[in-house]
Write a protein that holds these residues in place. Sequence first.
Motif, PDB file in Angstrom:
ATOM      1  N   ALA A   1       0.856  -1.187   0.000  1.00 29.19           N
ATOM      2  CA  ALA A   1       0.000   0.000   0.000  1.00 29.19           C
ATOM      3  C   ALA A   1       0.890   1.235   0.000  1.00 29.19           C
ATOM      4  O   ALA A   1       1.793   1.361   0.839  1.00 29.19           O
ATOM      5  CB  ALA A   1      -0.914  -0.001   1.223  1.00 29.19           C
ATOM      6  N   THR A   2       0.646   2.134  -0.929  1.00 34.08           N
ATOM      7  CA  THR A   2       1.520   3.301  -1.075  1.00 34.08           C
ATOM      8  C   THR A   2       1.006   4.530  -0.345  1.00 34.08           C
ATOM      9  O   THR A   2       1.703   5.534  -0.274  1.00 34.08           O
ATOM     10  CB  THR A   2       1.703   3.646  -2.569  1.00 34.08           C
ATOM     11  OG1 THR A   2       0.415   3.937  -3.146  1.00 34.08           O
ATOM     12  CG2 THR A   2       2.348   2.483  -3.311  1.00 34.08           C
ATOM     13  N   ILE A   3      -0.218   4.470   0.206  1.00 42.94           N
ATOM     14  CA  ILE A   3      -0.743   5.638   0.915  1.00 42.94           C
ATOM     15  C   ILE A   3      -0.222   5.691   2.349  1.00 42.94           C
ATOM     16  O   ILE A   3      -0.547   6.605   3.104  1.00 42.94           O
ATOM     17  CB  ILE A   3      -2.286   5.650   0.927  1.00 42.94           C
ATOM     18  CG1 ILE A   3      -2.824   4.419   1.663  1.00 42.94           C
ATOM     19  CG2 ILE A   3      -2.843   5.738  -0.474  1.00 42.94           C
ATOM     20  CD1 ILE A   3      -4.330   4.457   1.875  1.00 42.94           C
ATOM     21  N   CYS A   4       0.562   4.700   2.741  1.00 40.31           N
ATOM     22  CA  CYS A   4       1.131   4.659   4.088  1.00 40.31           C
ATOM     23  C   CYS A   4       2.531   4.079   3.969  1.00 40.31           C
ATOM     24  O   CYS A   4       2.957   3.667   2.898  1.00 40.31           O
ATOM     25  CB  CYS A   4       0.262   3.808   5.016  1.00 40.31           C
ATOM     26  SG  CYS A   4      -0.103   2.158   4.340  1.00 40.31           S
ATOM     27  N   GLY A   5       3.232   4.034   5.079  1.00 41.36           N
ATOM     28  CA  GLY A   5       4.597   3.537   5.021  1.00 41.36           C
ATOM     29  C   GLY A   5       5.106   3.127   6.384  1.00 41.36           C
ATOM     30  O   GLY A   5       4.372   2.567   7.195  1.00 41.36           O
ATOM     31  N   CYS A   6       6.371   3.455   6.655  1.00 44.24           N
ATOM     32  CA  CYS A   6       6.997   3.088   7.924  1.00 44.24           C
ATOM     33  C   CYS A   6       6.631   4.096   9.004  1.00 44.24           C
ATOM     34  O   CYS A   6       6.271   5.237   8.717  1.00 44.24           O
ATOM     35  CB  CYS A   6       8.515   3.038   7.761  1.00 44.24           C
ATOM     36  SG  CYS A   6       9.075   1.949   6.441  1.00 44.24           S
ATOM     37  N   ASP A   7       6.738   3.683  10.233  1.00 41.18           N
ATOM     38  CA  ASP A   7       6.497   4.554  11.381  1.00 41.18           C
ATOM     39  C   ASP A   7       7.822   5.203  11.780  1.00 41.18           C
ATOM     40  O   ASP A   7       8.679   4.561  12.377  1.00 41.18           O
ATOM     41  CB  ASP A   7       5.926   3.745  12.540  1.00 41.18           C
ATOM     42  CG  ASP A   7       5.528   4.613  13.728  1.00 41.18           C
ATOM     43  OD1 ASP A   7       5.749   5.839  13.656  1.00 41.18           O
ATOM     44  OD2 ASP A   7       5.002   4.056  14.709  1.00 41.18           O
ATOM     45  N   MET A   8       7.975   6.476  11.423  1.00 43.22           N
ATOM     46  CA  MET A   8       9.212   7.193  11.727  1.00 43.22           C
ATOM     47  C   MET A   8       9.148   7.892  13.076  1.00 43.22           C
ATOM     48  O   MET A   8      10.115   8.507  13.513  1.00 43.22           O
ATOM     49  CB  MET A   8       9.508   8.221  10.631  1.00 43.22           C
ATOM     50  CG  MET A   8       9.550   7.624   9.235  1.00 43.22           C
ATOM     51  SD  MET A   8      10.720   6.241   9.092  1.00 43.22           S
ATOM     52  CE  MET A   8      12.272   7.100   9.401  1.00 43.22           C
ATOM     53  N   ARG A   9       7.999   7.817  13.763  1.00 46.49           N
ATOM     54  CA  ARG A   9       7.840   8.510  15.044  1.00 46.49           C
ATOM     55  C   ARG A   9       8.300   7.658  16.214  1.00 46.49           C
ATOM     56  O   ARG A   9       8.669   8.173  17.261  1.00 46.49           O
ATOM     57  CB  ARG A   9       6.360   8.883  15.261  1.00 46.49           C
ATOM     58  CG  ARG A   9       5.809   9.838  14.203  1.00 46.49           C
ATOM     59  CD  ARG A   9       4.312   9.738  14.123  1.00 46.49           C
ATOM     60  NE  ARG A   9       3.901   8.398  13.715  1.00 46.49           N
ATOM     61  CZ  ARG A   9       2.638   8.045  13.475  1.00 46.49           C
ATOM     62  NH1 ARG A   9       1.682   8.929  13.630  1.00 46.49           N
ATOM     63  NH2 ARG A   9       2.346   6.811  13.100  1.00 46.49           N
TER      64      ARG A   9
END
Length: 350
Positions: free
Chosen positions: A131-139
Amino acid sequence: MLPPPYFTAGLVFLGYKQAGAWSLAVGHQHSSPSSPPVLCSSVPGLVPKQLRFCRNFAEVMPSVAHGLSMAIQECKHQFRGRRWNCTTLSHTLAIFGPVLDKATREAAFVHALASAGIAFAVTRACADGSATICGCDMRRRAPAGEGWKWGGCSEDAEFGNMVSREFADARENRPDARSAMNRHNNEAGRISVSQLMYLRCKCHGLSGSCELKTCWFSQPDFRLISDHMKDRYDSASEMAVEKHRESRGWVETLRPRYAFFKPPTDTDLVYYESSPNFCEANRETGSFGTQGRQCNVTSHGIDGCELLCCGRGHSSRTEWRNEKCHCIFHWCCYVSCQECARIYNVHTCK
């Protein structure tokens, strides 16, 4: 109906019937994370809020379907030796039949596991790029520890939980006890996914010396999540329904039935109706009974012949089965096996 290959795993959603709670419903369409875009208007049974969500987040809908398909398979695994073994029906939207219409602990488990499945599959799709509308959690980055650094792709459970909450809870907007129960159990499933995430690491260095590790937050295997939810099922809290008047009208809420028990937490499952015994076939409750089910003659648990057969006794027979044996690996690269006949004792409920 959508033509293949729109849905290859089966789109499942939570809902209500006019007279009570739906179990899970499944369309005859199928989906997988790599499927083409979903034609939302062709998916049967979606309520308006789910339809809007499907149109706005069509890219993650195959993952929603995949997660719920995983939940159904895990339900079958967890209950494989119990009187209710998570039997599903084909050619109907209510795939569990009437079994989950009542507010039982079985309904609590299925709703929690289904919501967890949505969150899990969407989160995984975000991390692997499906899914390209989301990604990794950088927070989610705390100070690194000695000998390791942050790297990889920490899975964004918050986004997966949002998708699960918006889609699975779309039908739970009534001011009645069943909606309150479903909302609680849905959230319990999602919280469990987040709580079971762990720090996963990959070693770097010469000859596997692991001089430095790169670490990221990852979800566990879904089997671990379903094991956890099964423990919650076994310790589910029985509730009582309270009805009171608010500005919007009469509202039903839940409270612990027994004041001397510890109140349920956000991760505990709750229910307020007793389960059928599932010993005999009953169309009204959706029970298939246990007649003809295989049982474990040496077990004293629920899968044992005494309990699973509900005291009716069991029949025994001997079966010969041909199985592969004496397998040898040949370089390179194939395996050759012999075929052996083995005797098995099979025990089935009367």
